[in-house]
Design an enzyme around this catalytic site. Structure first.
Site, PDB file in Angstrom:
ATOM      1  N   ARG A   1       0.927  -1.234  -0.170  1.00  0.00           N
ATOM      2  CA  ARG A   1       0.023   0.466   0.424  1.00  0.00           C
ATOM      3  C   ARG A   1       0.534   1.162  -0.298  1.00  0.00           C
ATOM      4  NH1 ARG A   1      -3.354  -2.161  -1.783  1.00  0.00           N
ATOM      5  NH2 ARG A   1      -5.890  -2.454  -0.680  1.00  0.00           N
TER       6      ARG A   1
ATOM      7  N   GLU B   1      -2.364   7.625  -4.130  1.00  0.00           N
ATOM      8  CA  GLU B   1      -2.432   7.286  -5.414  1.00  0.00           C
ATOM      9  C   GLU B   1      -3.818   7.625  -5.432  1.00  0.00           C
ATOM     10  OE1 GLU B   1      -1.491   3.246  -4.423  1.00  0.00           O
ATOM     11  OE2 GLU B   1      -4.088   3.334  -5.622  1.00  0.00           O
TER      12      GLU B   1
ATOM     13  N   HIS C   1      -1.244   0.376  -9.934  1.00  0.00           N
ATOM     14  CA  HIS C   1      -1.532  -0.109  -8.817  1.00  0.00           C
ATOM     15  C   HIS C   1      -2.267  -1.706  -9.255  1.00  0.00           C
ATOM     16  CE1 HIS C   1      -4.052  -0.489  -4.303  1.00  0.00           C
ATOM     17  NE2 HIS C   1      -4.412  -1.775  -4.580  1.00  0.00           N
TER      18      HIS C   1
HETATM   19  C1  DGY Z   1      -5.563  -5.550  -2.846  1.00  0.00           C
HETATM   20  O1  DGY Z   1      -6.655  -6.482  -2.929  1.00  0.00           O
HETATM   21  O2  DGY Z   1      -5.775  -5.434  -1.819  1.00  0.00           O
HETATM   22  C2  DGY Z   1      -5.408  -4.833  -3.508  1.00  0.00           C
HETATM   23  O3  DGY Z   1      -4.203  -3.645  -3.916  1.00  0.00           O
HETATM   24  C3  DGY Z   1      -6.020  -4.115  -5.184  1.00  0.00           C
HETATM   25  O4  DGY Z   1      -6.480  -3.244  -4.448  1.00  0.00           O
END
Ligand code: DGY
Length: 329
Positions: A235, A264, A282
């Site tokens: 993240r 982001e 992402h």
């Molecule tokens: C998640 O599943 O957390 C991925 O990062 C997609 O948002």
């Protein structure tokens, strides 16, 4: 009929599944801002989100809301104290994305180590005149040391791939994984500092929490080897992106691969001006099959949590199961 919001464009056949049970309000347009999301949630019994911020204030303004199903394994976009206080169930989509995300993490790590993005930009820029023995020399993956921070299911899938590359695997996690898993992965538990000092390729796969905000900042980057790479699949906010750009610019580490960013889809502009980085928007879980599985699992959660379908009352992935089944106060 109960009403649900689908906050984002998703696969139309998944929307059709939800229409079998609910009156659906489907946002097929731009990402909803806080005000618009608050308004659209106000009369709903449930919602399907994909990374949309859901605050305590939104829950308070939606008195019928009983469940929000996130189409992601991470749910740091939810104010969980707010969900618990309002007795709203949150669900996520674990497991179905483990292997695709691990594949992508591997690709990003390799692309960073072997300078693929940098080389491609150079080639597209028309700079290639002759082959050179020292053109874009990178770092080997095979035989090197992988450092995985966050040894959950995705971290384990990543580590499993290291065997084929004859790598040593170090990991750090809040808690040590079971000895059988360590043995299967040939993974050695070390402190975060030791991992940063010893790994050739560091990959971040830990969930975002306020405690690990900027877990990798200037001090941690300074511990890494000058020829090491850093890959963030987890993240934005776990890495201090400004400190990373600075470390890359001054070659304190060799390269980075980032799929997630602080704030982001906005990016720290400093990241765009350093060459030794691979940037992706992402997309670690973005294969057709996996995104379909995530959307269907989010729908399964929503349907079951609202008391419909074959698993009525038993959503497969409750994040806060203690509130499951409770009526709103
Ligand atoms: C998640 O599943 O957390 C991925 O990062 C997609 O948002």
């Amino acid at each position: 009929m109960q009403k649900v919001l689908i906050a984002r464009p998703i696969f139309p056949d998944v929307v059709e599944r939800l229409r079998q049970y609910f009156e659906v309000d489907w946002n097929t347009g731009e990402v909803l801002g806080a005000e618009a999301l608050t308004q659209r949630l106000a009369d709903k019994d449930g919602a399907l989100t994909a990374g949309d911020t859901v605050s305590a204030a939104m829950l308070a303004a939606a008195p019928r809301l009983r469940v929000v199903a996130n189409m992601a394994v991470g749910y740091n976009n939810f104010d969980m104290d707010g969900f618990n206080a309002a007795h709203v169930l949150a669900t996520n989509t674990p497991d179905v994305l483990n292997e695709s995300t691990a594949d992508f993490g591997w690709a990003l790590m390799m692309a960073a180590a072997r300078r693929m993005a940098e080389a491609e930009h150079w080639l597209r820029g028309g700079h290639w005149q002759k082959w050179a023995y020292d053109g874009f020399l990178g770092a080997d993956i095979h035989g090197s040391t992988l450092g995985v921070i966050g040894m959950g299911r995705i971290g384990q899938a990543l580590a499993r791939r290291a065997r084929g590359f004859n790598m040593q695997v170090l990991y750090h996690n809040r808690t040590r994984v079971a000895p059988a898993i360590e043995a299967e992965l040939n993974a050695h538990y070390v402190s975060k500092e030791a991992l940063l000092q010893r790994a050739d390729h560091v990959v971040l796969v830990l969930p975002y929490t306020p405690q690990n905000h900027h877990a990798i900042g200037a001090a941690e980057l300074a511990l890494m080897k000058p020829n090491a790479t850093l890959t963030n699949l987890a993240r934005g906010g776990i890495v201090d992106d400004a400190a990373l750009a600075d470390a890359l610019r001054h070659k304190r580490i060799a390269a980075a691969g980032l799929d997630v960013f602080e704030g982001e889809p906005q990016l720290n502009p400093a990241l765009l001006s350093v060459p030794n980085i691979v940037l992706t928007p992402h997309i670690a879980s973005a294969t057709e099959a996996t995104r379909r599985a995530m959307a269907n699992l989010a729908a399964d959660n929503l349907i079951a949590a609202l008391g419909e379908g074959p698993n009525a009352g038993r959503p497969p992935n409750p994040v806060n199961p203690q509130v499951s089944g409770r009526a709103r106060a």
